[in-house]
Design a protein around this motif. Structure first.
Motif, mmCIF file in Angstrom:
data_model
loop_
_atom_site.group_PDB
_atom_site.id
_atom_site.type_symbol
_atom_site.label_atom_id
_atom_site.label_comp_id
_atom_site.label_asym_id
_atom_site.label_seq_id
_atom_site.Cartn_x
_atom_site.Cartn_y
_atom_site.Cartn_z
ATOM 1 N N LEU A 1 0.821 -1.213 0.000
ATOM 2 C CA LEU A 1 0.000 0.000 0.000
ATOM 3 C C LEU A 1 0.856 1.264 0.000
ATOM 4 C CD1 LEU A 1 -2.820 -0.993 2.516
ATOM 5 C CD2 LEU A 1 -3.081 -0.600 0.077
ATOM 6 N N TYR A 2 2.040 1.179 0.623
ATOM 7 C CA TYR A 2 2.924 2.339 0.668
ATOM 8 C C TYR A 2 3.543 2.628 -0.699
ATOM 9 C CZ TYR A 2 2.428 2.038 5.712
ATOM 10 O OH TYR A 2 1.903 2.015 6.980
ATOM 11 N N LEU A 3 3.467 1.645 -1.590
ATOM 12 C CA LEU A 3 3.951 1.882 -2.950
ATOM 13 C C LEU A 3 3.149 2.990 -3.616
ATOM 14 C CD1 LEU A 3 5.734 1.017 -5.365
ATOM 15 C CD2 LEU A 3 3.967 -0.660 -5.945
ATOM 16 N N THR A 4 1.855 3.055 -3.301
ATOM 17 C CA THR A 4 1.016 4.112 -3.881
ATOM 18 C C THR A 4 1.459 5.484 -3.390
ATOM 19 O OG1 THR A 4 -0.627 3.919 -2.107
ATOM 20 C CG2 THR A 4 -0.928 2.513 -4.025
ATOM 21 N N ILE A 5 1.838 5.579 -2.117
ATOM 22 C CA ILE A 5 2.321 6.860 -1.576
ATOM 23 C C ILE A 5 3.656 7.226 -2.217
ATOM 24 C CG2 ILE A 5 3.052 8.072 0.514
ATOM 25 C CD1 ILE A 5 1.209 6.231 2.105
ATOM 26 N N PHE A 6 4.544 6.239 -2.319
ATOM 27 C CA PHE A 6 5.860 6.480 -2.913
ATOM 28 C C PHE A 6 5.732 6.951 -4.361
ATOM 29 C CE2 PHE A 6 9.410 4.831 -5.462
ATOM 30 C CZ PHE A 6 10.470 5.515 -4.867
ATOM 31 N N SER A 7 4.875 6.266 -5.129
ATOM 32 C CA SER A 7 4.693 6.650 -6.530
ATOM 33 C C SER A 7 4.048 8.029 -6.637
ATOM 34 C CB SER A 7 3.851 5.605 -7.269
ATOM 35 O OG SER A 7 2.551 5.519 -6.710
ATOM 36 N N GLY A 8 3.131 8.344 -5.706
ATOM 37 C CA GLY A 8 2.499 9.657 -5.710
ATOM 38 C C GLY A 8 3.505 10.767 -5.459
ATOM 39 N N MET B 1 0.312 4.131 -13.343
ATOM 40 C CA MET B 1 0.571 4.145 -11.912
ATOM 41 C C MET B 1 -0.727 4.276 -11.110
ATOM 42 S SD MET B 1 3.669 3.556 -11.412
ATOM 43 C CE MET B 1 3.517 3.753 -9.641
ATOM 44 N N ILE B 2 -1.652 5.068 -11.635
ATOM 45 C CA ILE B 2 -2.957 5.196 -10.954
ATOM 46 C C ILE B 2 -3.677 3.854 -10.941
ATOM 47 C CG2 ILE B 2 -5.276 6.208 -11.132
ATOM 48 C CD1 ILE B 2 -3.912 8.756 -12.185
ATOM 49 N N MET B 3 -3.686 3.163 -12.075
ATOM 50 C CA MET B 3 -4.355 1.863 -12.152
ATOM 51 C C MET B 3 -3.664 0.834 -11.264
ATOM 52 S SD MET B 3 -6.925 2.482 -13.927
ATOM 53 C CE MET B 3 -7.555 0.805 -14.019
ATOM 54 N N LEU B 4 -2.321 0.870 -11.227
ATOM 55 C CA LEU B 4 -1.590 -0.043 -10.349
ATOM 56 C C LEU B 4 -1.942 0.224 -8.888
ATOM 57 C CD1 LEU B 4 0.600 -2.189 -9.816
ATOM 58 C CD2 LEU B 4 2.299 -0.346 -9.871
ATOM 59 N N SER B 5 -1.971 1.491 -8.514
ATOM 60 C CA SER B 5 -2.302 1.851 -7.133
ATOM 61 C C SER B 5 -3.722 1.420 -6.776
ATOM 62 C CB SER B 5 -2.158 3.365 -6.941
ATOM 63 O OG SER B 5 -0.839 3.782 -7.222
#
Length: 311
Positions: free
Chosen positions: A233-240, A280-284
């Motif tokens: 889940l933190y991958l979404t924050i990192f990518s953001g 990245m949005i779809m992955l998140s």
């Protein structure tokens, strides 16, 4: 009998699925070795919704041998659930989980019992010294999975297996886990206690064929990671954050070009940015969706398995 077992009941938890053709031969081999080593035990089979005559074979074995019992699922729930059902549906002092196909060699059971006694261990954890005749794809994926699992969860499970000997205290604690999706090796590693590793060489199947496909291995890997960490889940924050920095840089460049009158073609750059940010949005969303689906499955509180028959 081994002195360690003199006042203890040993239960062998053996999940089976469509093993009707091989089960008698494999059971005979296991029983022969245990009899030679003077080890008394209760054979407890869990039929994971087999489509063949596996349950009829288990019934036949139970009629011939007083130390054979079993349960049959109403449908296929998977090996992890079968192992959980096995430790819940029989009472003993010691529990040994193993496969029925002889790839977990029964000749090591005596050594594992002796090791538990001498080391005062709560868990004897069978670790594969060799993996037998596995395909390169399967071996590579398994190695990669255990490395990823260690990096995100901290669980050291390289070459681990379901060949484990546990005492009643460990089993009582494992029974407290009420999650519907579980990774059996993971929860055994997670509970702690005094664990002693035992390396063994994987034997080849003498009868039957493996039902564990590459697709099931991938699903098990995903289930294990989702069950023991929320780090994806933190991958979404990192990518953001990464794309915020990238957007700021591109914004400064755009303003600079605008105020200084430079012509901007930029069409390819815009398309590329849209594709990257969209992916990245779809992955998140996918990662978040998987965790939400797990939450949804857990809060429904459906039973983990349904037992159709018992012996």
């Amino acid at each position: 009998m081994i002195p360690f077992l003199e006042n203890k009941q040993l239960a062998l938890i053996i999940p089976v699925y469509n093993e009707g053709k091989a089960l008698v031969a494999n059971f005979t081999e296991i029983k022969k070795i245990l009899d030679e080593d003077h080890i008394k035990c209760q054979f407890h089979f869990i039929d994971d919704g087999s489509k063949d005559n596996t349950w009829e074979v288990i019934e036949s074995l139970s009629n011939k041998h007083s130390n054979v019992s079993g349960i049959k699922f109403a449908r296929n729930f998977g090996k992890e659930i079968a192992l959980r059902a096995g430790i819940e549906s029989i009472d003993a002092d010691l529990y040994l989980t193993m496969d029925s196909d002889l790839q977990h060699p029964p000749r090591y059971i005596k050594t594992m019992l002796e090791l538990m006694e001498t080391q005062q261990a709560d868990i004897i954890d069978g670790v594969k010294a060799t993996r037998g005749k596995e395909s390169f794809k399967h071996r590579f994926f398994a190695k990669s999975f255990y490395k990823i699992l260690k990096s995100v969860t901290g669980l050291e499970m390289d070459n681990s297996s379901d060949f484990k000997l546990m005492n009643r205290q460990v089993i009582d604690n494992l029974r407290e886990f009420h999650e519907r999706n579980l990774f059996f090796r993971g929860i055994v590693s997670w509970v702690g206690f005094n664990v002693v590793t035992f390396e063994f060489d994987v034997d080849e199947r003498k009868e039957g064929a493996s039902h564990f496909s590459f697709g099931k291995l991938v699903f098990l890997a995903m289930s294990a990671i989702l069950s023991y960490t929320s780090k994806p889940l933190y991958l979404t924050i990192f990518s953001g954050i990464l794309f915020l920095i990238f957007a700021l840089i591109m914004g400064v460049q755009t303003l600079f070009n605008f105020f200084f009158g430079h012509a901007i073609s930029g069409f390819s750059t815009v398309i590329l940015l849209i594709l990257i940010t969209g992916s990245m949005i779809m992955l998140s969303l996918g990662i978040i969706g998987v965790y939400i689906s797990r939450i949804y499955e857990e809060i429904k509180r459906r039973p983990r398995y349904v037992i159709e028959k018992k012996l």
